[in-house]
Design a protein around this motif. Structure first.
Motif, short mmCIF file in Angstrom:
data_model
loop_
_atom_site.label_atom_id
_atom_site.label_comp_id
_atom_site.label_asym_id
_atom_site.label_seq_id
_atom_site.Cartn_x
_atom_site.Cartn_y
_atom_site.Cartn_z
N MET A 199 -6.20 -4.96 3.73
CA MET A 199 -5.80 -6.38 3.69
C MET A 199 -4.36 -6.48 3.14
SD MET A 199 -7.72 -9.47 1.77
CE MET A 199 -9.25 -9.06 2.60
N PRO A 200 -3.50 -7.11 3.87
CA PRO A 200 -2.09 -7.12 3.43
C PRO A 200 -1.89 -7.86 2.10
CG PRO A 200 -2.30 -7.84 5.72
CD PRO A 200 -3.68 -7.80 5.14
N GLU A 201 -1.35 -7.15 1.12
CA GLU A 201 -0.95 -7.75 -0.15
C GLU A 201 0.57 -7.62 -0.23
OE1 GLU A 201 -3.34 -6.60 -3.55
OE2 GLU A 201 -5.05 -6.17 -2.28
N LEU A 202 1.12 -7.85 -1.40
CA LEU A 202 2.59 -7.88 -1.50
C LEU A 202 3.30 -6.67 -0.86
CD1 LEU A 202 4.70 -9.07 -4.50
CD2 LEU A 202 5.32 -7.02 -3.23
N PRO A 203 2.89 -5.45 -1.12
CA PRO A 203 3.65 -4.31 -0.55
C PRO A 203 3.65 -4.29 0.98
CG PRO A 203 2.20 -3.54 -2.30
CD PRO A 203 1.81 -4.96 -2.00
N GLU A 204 2.50 -4.62 1.56
CA GLU A 204 2.41 -4.61 3.01
C GLU A 204 3.27 -5.73 3.60
OE1 GLU A 204 -0.40 -4.60 0.97
OE2 GLU A 204 -0.60 -2.42 1.10
N VAL A 205 3.21 -6.91 2.97
CA VAL A 205 4.00 -8.03 3.49
C VAL A 205 5.50 -7.76 3.29
CG1 VAL A 205 4.38 -10.53 3.39
CG2 VAL A 205 2.07 -9.62 3.16
N GLU A 206 5.83 -7.07 2.22
CA GLU A 206 7.24 -6.68 2.02
C GLU A 206 7.70 -5.78 3.19
OE1 GLU A 206 9.63 -7.54 0.03
OE2 GLU A 206 11.06 -5.98 0.62
N LEU A 207 6.84 -4.87 3.60
CA LEU A 207 7.23 -4.00 4.71
C LEU A 207 7.29 -4.77 6.04
CD1 LEU A 207 5.34 -0.71 3.75
CD2 LEU A 207 7.76 -1.24 3.45
N TYR A 208 6.41 -5.75 6.22
CA TYR A 208 6.50 -6.61 7.42
C TYR A 208 7.81 -7.41 7.39
CZ TYR A 208 1.42 -5.86 7.97
OH TYR A 208 0.18 -5.32 8.12
N THR A 209 8.20 -7.84 6.21
CA THR A 209 9.43 -8.63 6.08
C THR A 209 10.64 -7.77 6.48
OG1 THR A 209 8.39 -9.85 4.29
CG2 THR A 209 10.77 -10.07 4.47
N ARG A 210 10.65 -6.53 6.02
CA ARG A 210 11.74 -5.62 6.41
C ARG A 210 11.71 -5.33 7.90
NH1 ARG A 210 11.45 -1.18 1.46
NH2 ARG A 210 11.58 -2.72 -0.20
N TYR A 211 10.50 -5.19 8.44
CA TYR A 211 10.32 -4.92 9.86
C TYR A 211 10.83 -6.11 10.69
CZ TYR A 211 7.65 -3.47 14.05
OH TYR A 211 7.26 -3.08 15.31
N PHE A 212 10.48 -7.29 10.24
CA PHE A 212 10.93 -8.51 10.90
C PHE A 212 12.46 -8.57 10.88
CE2 PHE A 212 9.46 -12.75 12.33
CZ PHE A 212 10.67 -13.40 12.39
N ALA A 213 13.04 -8.29 9.72
CA ALA A 213 14.50 -8.33 9.58
C ALA A 213 15.15 -7.31 10.52
CB ALA A 213 14.90 -8.05 8.14
N GLU A 214 14.58 -6.14 10.57
CA GLU A 214 15.16 -5.06 11.36
C GLU A 214 15.10 -5.37 12.86
OE1 GLU A 214 14.21 -0.33 12.24
OE2 GLU A 214 13.19 -1.35 10.60
N HIS A 215 14.00 -5.97 13.32
CA HIS A 215 13.81 -6.12 14.75
C HIS A 215 14.10 -7.52 15.31
CE1 HIS A 215 12.24 -2.11 15.11
NE2 HIS A 215 11.41 -2.35 14.11
N ALA A 216 13.89 -8.56 14.51
CA ALA A 216 13.90 -9.90 15.11
C ALA A 216 15.10 -10.77 14.73
CB ALA A 216 12.60 -10.63 14.75
N LEU A 217 15.81 -10.40 13.67
CA LEU A 217 16.92 -11.29 13.26
C LEU A 217 18.07 -11.26 14.27
CD1 LEU A 217 17.47 -11.02 9.40
CD2 LEU A 217 16.10 -12.64 10.72
N GLY A 218 18.64 -12.44 14.48
CA GLY A 218 19.84 -12.54 15.29
C GLY A 218 19.61 -12.60 16.78
N GLN A 219 18.40 -12.34 17.22
CA GLN A 219 18.15 -12.35 18.67
C GLN A 219 17.73 -13.74 19.13
OE1 GLN A 219 16.29 -9.18 20.78
NE2 GLN A 219 15.53 -8.32 18.86
N LYS A 220 18.19 -14.10 20.32
CA LYS A 220 17.85 -15.42 20.85
C LYS A 220 16.41 -15.42 21.38
CE LYS A 220 19.60 -19.08 23.73
NZ LYS A 220 20.62 -19.54 24.66
N ILE A 221 15.65 -16.43 20.98
CA ILE A 221 14.25 -16.54 21.40
C ILE A 221 14.21 -17.17 22.80
CG2 ILE A 221 12.02 -17.63 20.89
CD1 ILE A 221 13.08 -17.67 17.88
N SER A 222 13.67 -16.45 23.77
CA SER A 222 13.67 -16.98 25.13
C SER A 222 12.32 -17.60 25.50
CB SER A 222 14.02 -15.88 26.14
OG SER A 222 13.12 -14.81 26.03
#
Ligand SMILES: [Zn+2]
Length: 261
Positions: free
Chosen positions: A1-24
């Motif tokens: 079950m995702p707690e702080l450490p897992e959500v922290e890694l999702y946050t980094r993953y989101f930043a790495e892959h999704a920031l700055g890209q235009k949503i189509s």
């Protein structure tokens, strides 16, 4: 079950892959994952925008899309997947965001206990939901933690999991922090000394930081943690005592019957 450490890694993953890209395109595969919003409102809000910022508070992820905020809570089985080939879409994708550059970000959640919603700015959300400070907030100190606990009724573990005193700890890491600081999870919070509260706070932060670091490197939990020994009758890796099981705050709890008091 995702707690702080897992959500922290999702946050980094989101930043790495999704920031700055235009949503189509925004595809809601299962509207049961949505909070107050609807598929049409979510599509209208996000399409054509870019994610500009991502932030975590406790177990919550907030992504800003040009002054709108998307809120993700991962429930029991929520996770993120970024891929370019649509055949890689995860089996339980509930929301898929397509980017103009050809990538896709899916929110996958088998059990559907997570929530996706449009949200007010994170600070407003935190206030409205009565969330305590993030467990890893650098401004959060033992001196700020202790008075949040003092005078509260209930078992210490239940309070740690409540998110009101400290945000980010769930069942697993609340047990781990109590194990590390030698405190019985069933002990009433009002019988905790200031010194013990400080010890518990430092232990919780150290565990969360260590777990984030190890998970980021693909490592498992340290053998001296309680986590690899969460079974009734196992031996405590610290003192050799017997691991016990109880239900505290409605959740299955493991503890060492010898060194946790
Ligand atoms: Zn022990």
């Amino acid at each position: 079950m995702p707690e702080l450490p897992e959500v922290e890694l999702y946050t980094r993953y989101f930043a790495e892959h999704a920031l700055g890209q235009k949503i189509s395109r925004v595809v809601v595969r299962d509207a049961r994952i949505l909070g107050a919003t609807t598929p049409a409102r979510l599509r209208a809000a996000l399409t054509g925008r870019r994610f500009t910022r991502v932030r975590r508070h406790g177990k919550h992820l907030f992504a800003e899309a040009e002054s709108l905020w998307l809120h993700l809570h991962f429930g029991m089985t929520g996770e993120l997947a970024y891929y370019r080939d649509t055949r890689d879409e995860p089996r339980f994708a509930r929301l898929v965001i397509d980017f103009a550059g050809g990538g896709h970000l899916a929110y996958d959640d088998m059990r559907l206990f997570g929530v996706i919603d449009l949200s007010p700015a994170p600070d407003e959300f935190i206030y409205a939901h009565g969330l305590g400070p993030d467990a890893l907030d650098p401004r959060f100190t033992p001196g700020a933690f202790t008075p949040r606990l003092v005078g509260r009724r209930g078992a210490i573990k239940a309070l740690l999991m409540s998110q009101e005193i400290i945000a980010g700890l769930g069942n697993l890491y609340a047990d781990e922090a109590l194990f590390a600081s030698g405190i019985d999870p069933r002990r009433p919070a009002e019988r905790l000394s200031t010194a013990e509260a400080g010890l518990l706070f430092r232990a919780a932060r150290q565990i969360l930081r260590q777990v984030i670091k190890r998970k980021a490197m693909g490592q498992t939990y340290p053998p001296r943690y309680l986590i690899p020994h969460r079974e009734e009758g196992e031996r405590c890796p610290r003192c050799g005592g017997e691991i016990g099981r109880a239900v505290v705050g409605g959740r299955t709890t493991f503890y060492c019957g010898r060194h946790q008091k």
